[in-house]
Design an enzyme around this catalytic site. Structure first.
Site, mmCIF file in Angstrom:
data_model
loop_
_atom_site.group_PDB
_atom_site.id
_atom_site.type_symbol
_atom_site.label_atom_id
_atom_site.label_comp_id
_atom_site.label_asym_id
_atom_site.label_seq_id
_atom_site.Cartn_x
_atom_site.Cartn_y
_atom_site.Cartn_z
ATOM 1 N N GLY A 8 50.476 -100.150 -46.990
ATOM 2 C CA GLY A 8 50.101 -101.342 -47.743
ATOM 3 C C GLY A 8 50.479 -101.143 -49.204
ATOM 4 N N ALA A 9 51.394 -101.966 -49.712
ATOM 5 C CA ALA A 9 51.901 -101.816 -51.087
ATOM 6 C C ALA A 9 51.382 -102.911 -52.002
ATOM 7 C CB ALA A 9 53.431 -101.796 -51.086
ATOM 8 N N ASP A 32 55.215 -100.894 -46.419
ATOM 9 C CA ASP A 32 54.770 -102.291 -46.429
ATOM 10 C C ASP A 32 55.741 -103.123 -45.590
ATOM 11 O OD1 ASP A 32 52.687 -103.963 -48.386
ATOM 12 O OD2 ASP A 32 54.337 -105.187 -47.599
ATOM 13 N N ASN A 119 39.308 -104.573 -45.001
ATOM 14 C CA ASN A 119 38.097 -105.287 -44.567
ATOM 15 C C ASN A 119 38.324 -106.109 -43.296
ATOM 16 O OD1 ASN A 119 36.036 -104.590 -46.454
ATOM 17 N ND2 ASN A 119 37.119 -105.756 -48.007
ATOM 18 N N ARG A 150 29.284 -99.532 -58.000
ATOM 19 C CA ARG A 150 28.869 -100.841 -58.503
ATOM 20 C C ARG A 150 27.371 -100.844 -58.822
ATOM 21 N NH1 ARG A 150 32.544 -104.183 -54.072
ATOM 22 N NH2 ARG A 150 34.420 -104.324 -55.375
ATOM 23 N N HIS A 174 29.584 -102.341 -45.065
ATOM 24 C CA HIS A 174 30.175 -102.835 -46.320
ATOM 25 C C HIS A 174 30.181 -104.359 -46.281
ATOM 26 C CE1 HIS A 174 32.487 -102.883 -49.931
ATOM 27 N NE2 HIS A 174 33.590 -103.332 -49.363
#
Length: 318
Positions: A8-9, A32, A119, A150, A174
């Site tokens: 994944g780029a 990618d 996700n 966070r 998550h």
């Protein structure tokens, strides 16, 4: 040199490639599906190396077979959220992407350590585990470190102390039901509940911080419109990667496969683990109070619903 493959780029993959090159962690392969994207970014990054007296191999490709014999693989591929979308809305598209990547890992790099960032995180970790054939200790998901970061930031602003003084952890899935552990939170050793009394901070202010933490990614998506978070997720994955590469045996909250721990089976969810050269070397079972355990179970139930969907998709695939 270790071989680190990034699948994944997009924004996270790009920042990971930059950070890995600067930390001299290994040679980098960036993959990618978009023709020329990974190649172009890697060429640009390679041209920056001599300026900073760095030396590593950085290669871009569209060919998943090039991940062969990777020491570690970090996966960011998949569609990202847009305003109004939940992480769960991504499940069908991203499951098919994980299935393709998992199959490639099984064929070309079956001994690698895999970190997933895509996700809906916990369901995607489960899907990768089932399609890659890797041992359960060698596939983990990056979420707990990000969610904890966070929570620490928002808590730091509210109570007026440095983030370095805050010890805490966020567990569970998550998503909107993640579980910040208030009873396990301290300020330089002082229990949070005692510190709040000293500072005369009301519990409802802390509850607002918990809700903001749970919506931490959504807040960023709503602000940027066409993008989701990338700096903090990349930094979180780097911490996990270094724990593996350097056998640091760090205690970190990661999404991992549970087989009886926390009374959970056949589910991937965020819990404290010892992370070292063997991947997840031990799952640490904390003594949760009744409220924390109830909240944790609620979060696990949400993840299990997504895993059921992935299991149906997996059955169709087979």
């Amino acid at each position: 040199m270790k071989k680190i493959s990034l699948i994944g780029a997009g924004n996270i993959g790009t920042i990971l490639a930059f950070s890995i090159s600067r930390r001299k962690l290994g040679d980098i392969l960036l993959v990618d599906v978009v023709d020329g994207l990974a190649e172009g970014k890697c060429l640009d990054l390679s041209q920056s190396l001599s300026i900073e007296n760095l030396n590593s191999e950085i290669t871009g490709t569209t060919d998943l077979s090039q991940i062969k014999n990777s020491d570690a693989i970090i996966i960011t591929a998949g569609i990202a959220r847009k305003p109004g979308m939940s992480r769960d809305d991504l499940i069908e598209t991203n499951f098919s992407i994980m299935a393709e990547i998992g199959t490639a890992i099984k064929k070309y790099s079956p001994e690698s350590f895999v970190i997933c960032i895509t996700n809906p995180l916990d369901a995607m970790v489960w899907s990768l585990l089932k399609t890659s054939g890797l041992k359960k200790n060698m596939v983990v998901g990056m979420a707990g470190i990000l969610d904890t970061a966070r929570f620490k930031l928002f808590l730091s602003h509210e109570i007026g102390v440095s983030m370095d003084c805050i010890q805490t952890m966020v567990l569970g899935g998550h998503g909107d039901s993640m579980v910040p552990l208030l009873e396990h939170t301290s300020i330089s050793g002082t229990p949070l509940k005692d510190f709040l009394k000293i500072k005369k901070i009301k519990n409802k202010q802390i509850q607002k911080i918990i809700e903001r933490t749970r919506n931490g990614g959504g807040e960023i998506v709503s602000l940027m419109k066409n993008s989701s978070a990338f700096f903090a997720p990349a930094s979180s994955a780097i911490e996990m990667l270094e724990a593996f590469l350097f056998n640091q045996k760090k205690l970190l909250p990661c999404s991992t496969y549970l087989d009886g721990q926390y009374n959970c089976k056949n589910v991937c969810v965020g819990v404290p683990v010892i992370l070292g050269e063997k991947g997840v070397e031990k799952v640490i079972e904390l003594n949760l109070n009744d409220q924390e355990f109830q909240d944790f179970n609620k979060s696990v139930n949400s993840v299990e619903e997504l895993i059921k969907k992935c299991n149906k998709l997996l059955a169709k695939l087979n």
